[in-house]
Design an enzyme around this catalytic site. Structure first.
Site, mmCIF file in Angstrom:
data_model
loop_
_atom_site.group_PDB
_atom_site.id
_atom_site.type_symbol
_atom_site.label_atom_id
_atom_site.label_comp_id
_atom_site.label_asym_id
_atom_site.label_seq_id
_atom_site.Cartn_x
_atom_site.Cartn_y
_atom_site.Cartn_z
ATOM 1 N N SER A 208 0.832 -1.194 0.000
ATOM 2 C CA SER A 208 0.000 0.000 0.000
ATOM 3 C C SER A 208 0.872 1.251 0.000
ATOM 4 O O SER A 208 1.742 1.385 -0.848
ATOM 5 C CB SER A 208 -0.959 -0.065 1.191
ATOM 6 O OG SER A 208 -2.086 0.691 0.922
ATOM 7 N N GLU A 262 -3.582 14.245 0.885
ATOM 8 C CA GLU A 262 -3.794 13.187 1.876
ATOM 9 C C GLU A 262 -2.597 12.973 2.783
ATOM 10 O O GLU A 262 -2.748 12.724 3.978
ATOM 11 C CB GLU A 262 -4.152 11.861 1.176
ATOM 12 C CG GLU A 262 -4.496 10.793 2.193
ATOM 13 C CD GLU A 262 -4.793 9.413 1.602
ATOM 14 O OE1 GLU A 262 -5.229 9.330 0.452
ATOM 15 O OE2 GLU A 262 -4.560 8.424 2.330
ATOM 16 N N TRP A 305 -9.860 1.942 -5.673
ATOM 17 C CA TRP A 305 -9.027 3.063 -5.230
ATOM 18 C C TRP A 305 -7.571 2.929 -5.708
ATOM 19 O O TRP A 305 -6.882 3.920 -5.943
ATOM 20 C CB TRP A 305 -9.086 3.166 -3.696
ATOM 21 C CG TRP A 305 -8.437 4.373 -3.110
ATOM 22 C CD1 TRP A 305 -7.342 4.386 -2.290
ATOM 23 C CD2 TRP A 305 -8.839 5.739 -3.266
ATOM 24 N NE1 TRP A 305 -7.037 5.677 -1.936
ATOM 25 C CE2 TRP A 305 -7.940 6.524 -2.512
ATOM 26 C CE3 TRP A 305 -9.871 6.372 -3.969
ATOM 27 C CZ2 TRP A 305 -8.038 7.924 -2.439
ATOM 28 C CZ3 TRP A 305 -9.968 7.762 -3.907
ATOM 29 C CH2 TRP A 305 -9.054 8.518 -3.149
ATOM 30 N N HIS A 341 -7.270 -5.937 1.235
ATOM 31 C CA HIS A 341 -6.090 -5.103 1.020
ATOM 32 C C HIS A 341 -4.903 -5.617 1.844
ATOM 33 O O HIS A 341 -5.007 -5.799 3.053
ATOM 34 C CB HIS A 341 -6.452 -3.669 1.432
ATOM 35 C CG HIS A 341 -5.430 -2.651 1.063
ATOM 36 N ND1 HIS A 341 -4.751 -2.653 -0.132
ATOM 37 C CD2 HIS A 341 -4.990 -1.565 1.739
ATOM 38 C CE1 HIS A 341 -3.928 -1.619 -0.169
ATOM 39 N NE2 HIS A 341 -4.048 -0.938 0.959
HETATM 40 C C1 MCU Z 1 -2.680 2.201 -1.416
HETATM 41 O O1 MCU Z 1 -2.055 2.977 -0.433
HETATM 42 C C2 MCU Z 1 -2.749 3.880 0.380
HETATM 43 C C3 MCU Z 1 -3.590 4.837 -0.429
HETATM 44 O O2 MCU Z 1 -2.767 5.509 -1.360
HETATM 45 C C4 MCU Z 1 -4.238 5.824 0.500
HETATM 46 O O3 MCU Z 1 -5.093 6.699 -0.214
HETATM 47 C C5 MCU Z 1 -5.039 5.138 1.581
HETATM 48 O O4 MCU Z 1 -5.431 6.073 2.498
HETATM 49 O O5 MCU Z 1 -4.201 4.231 2.253
HETATM 50 C C6 MCU Z 1 -3.612 3.226 1.473
HETATM 51 C C7 MCU Z 1 -2.796 2.431 2.452
HETATM 52 O O6 MCU Z 1 -1.649 2.713 2.702
HETATM 53 O O7 MCU Z 1 -3.474 1.476 3.129
HETATM 54 C C8 MCU Z 1 -2.795 0.776 4.149
#
Ligand code: MCU
Length: 390
Positions: A208, A262, A305, A341
């Protein structure tokens, strides 16, 4: 020094201009300003910014230097060179690394979990904790990346050990600061044979937000043998332009305009491009291109997303770069429908194992044609053809 720019004179200062990273084997002219012409297609990885064609592998090496400089100037912030002094101390499973620059020092530690038996062992550096299974015959180096650059929220700008060393106003976003940390881990592993890790067989992973980090580390730290970014999405495997196009089609997808508000993953330099990603000199097919010809497996998911079409089409474009270099199988991407996720579905295991076997265990395992993802038409985003680089 073969560069036409005068880097040696600036050797002890933190450069405000884009920094040339450590691939200093070819003679290249690196521009210090970069195009911002609107272009809805993915920029041509085989054309220099001054219009010259990239026809050889040596040209591509130079092209990568200008891509790195452009990404630093427009998205990532400066990636500092090795500090004047880096020392490392091993104590049990903890490797403590001290970096000194301009009279200031910072220290951070990583923990090393090794297979039994005698090394040196290959290793995977895991941002936070690994979200994929690391085989028992590979060491795990746990890297607390948040300690180097905080990522709590947009108020984390300039916080963390990287910024204690270089100043809170340094241009680097968190992804770049973390890559600097990985570069120092490599310094420490090279200087500490007693740690029992083979520095030529080190991979990097994260999921992520940390997947974006692992992707950027594989791109900027050219001693990394294998990048394993997991579910990196926007800011990692997704091309900004394709994410914008998907957003325009009504998808709930993260774009540059959202990401800059963000968190602090990118440099504030990126703000100028956040609502016009089509004016960036590069896109993220070329982030993977920076890893080439080294190993790269982009591990994906079909959560809207993350931009499944944006990552898949973008990584297809990246495979064209690897193919042009004559090493199409050194890069792949593997998706597996929509799943939780950062969980790791068993149907991605064979692809992961193949890349680890080949790039970290030096086995003769096939990594050919690993292109798994949703339908995504890369040709809609490309107006160039890939040459065979000589
Ligand atoms: C996919 O990584 C991120 C994403 O870019 C963000 O928008 C979201 O808030 O968090 C994701 C993440 O790190 O989830 C653990």
């Amino acid at each position: 020094m073969k560069y036409s720019i005068v880097l040696p004179l600036l050797a002890t200062t933190v450069l405000a201009a884009p920094v040339v990273e450590q691939r200093q084997d070819a003679a290249c002219t690196i521009p210090t300003t970069f195009p911002t012409t609107a272009n809805d297609k993915l920029p041509n990885p085989f054309k220099f910014f001054d219009g010259r064609a990239v026809t050889t592998k040596a040209d591509f090496d130079c092209k990568n230097k200008e891509v790195s400089a452009a990404m630093q100037a427009q998205e990532l912030g400066d990636f500092p060179k090795k500090p004047s002094t880096v020392t490392a101390t091993l104590s049990g499973t903890s490797l403590s690394i001290t970096s000194t620059e301009g009279g200031k020092s910072v220290s951070f530690s990583v923990s090393i979990k090794k297979p039994s038996g005698s090394g040196p062992f290959p290793a995977i550096i895991a941002y936070g904790a690994a979200s994929l299974p690391i085989p028992a015959n590979i060491a795990t180096i746990t890297f607390n990346n948040d300690d180097i650059a905080a990522q709590q929220s947009s108020s984390s700008r300039g916080k963390g050990k990287f910024f204690d060393l270089y100043g809170s106003g340094h241009s680097a976003g968190a992804l770049t600061a973390w890559a600097w940390g990985v570069d120092r881990i490599m310094d420490a592993l090279e200087a500490t044979p007693g740690a029992g890790i083979d520095p030529k067989r080190v991979g990097v992973t994260g999921c992520s937000r940390n997947g974006k980090g692992a992707f950027v580390a594989a791109a900027l730290v050219n001693r990394i043998a294998l990048g394993l970014p997991q579910e990196s999405g926007s800011g990692g495997a997704a091309c900004w332009r394709i994410s914008d196009s998907e957003k325009a089609k009504g998808k709930n997808i993260q774009t540059s305009s959202e990401i800059v508000g963000e968190n602090v993953w990118f440099s504030t330099r990126f703000n100028a491009f956040s609502t016009k990603s089509n004016t960036l000199a590069t896109d993220h097919h070329q982030l993977a291109g920076l890893v080439a010809p080294r190993g790269l497996l982009s591990i994906e998911n079909e959560i809207d997303w993350l931009g499944p079409v944006a990552t898949t089409a973008c990584m297809k474009a990246s495979r064209l770069i690897y193919k042009a270099l004559g090493v199409p199988d050194n890069m792949g991407f593997t998706g597996s429908g929509n799943h939780n996720h950062c969980s790791f579905p068993s149907n991605q295991q064979a692809d992961l194992t193949a890349f680890i076997n080949r790039f970290l265990l030096n086995q003769n395992t096939s990594t050919a044609n690993i292109e798994k993802g949703p339908t995504a038409d890369v040709s809609a985003y490309i107006d160039w053809t890939a040459p065979t680089l000589t």
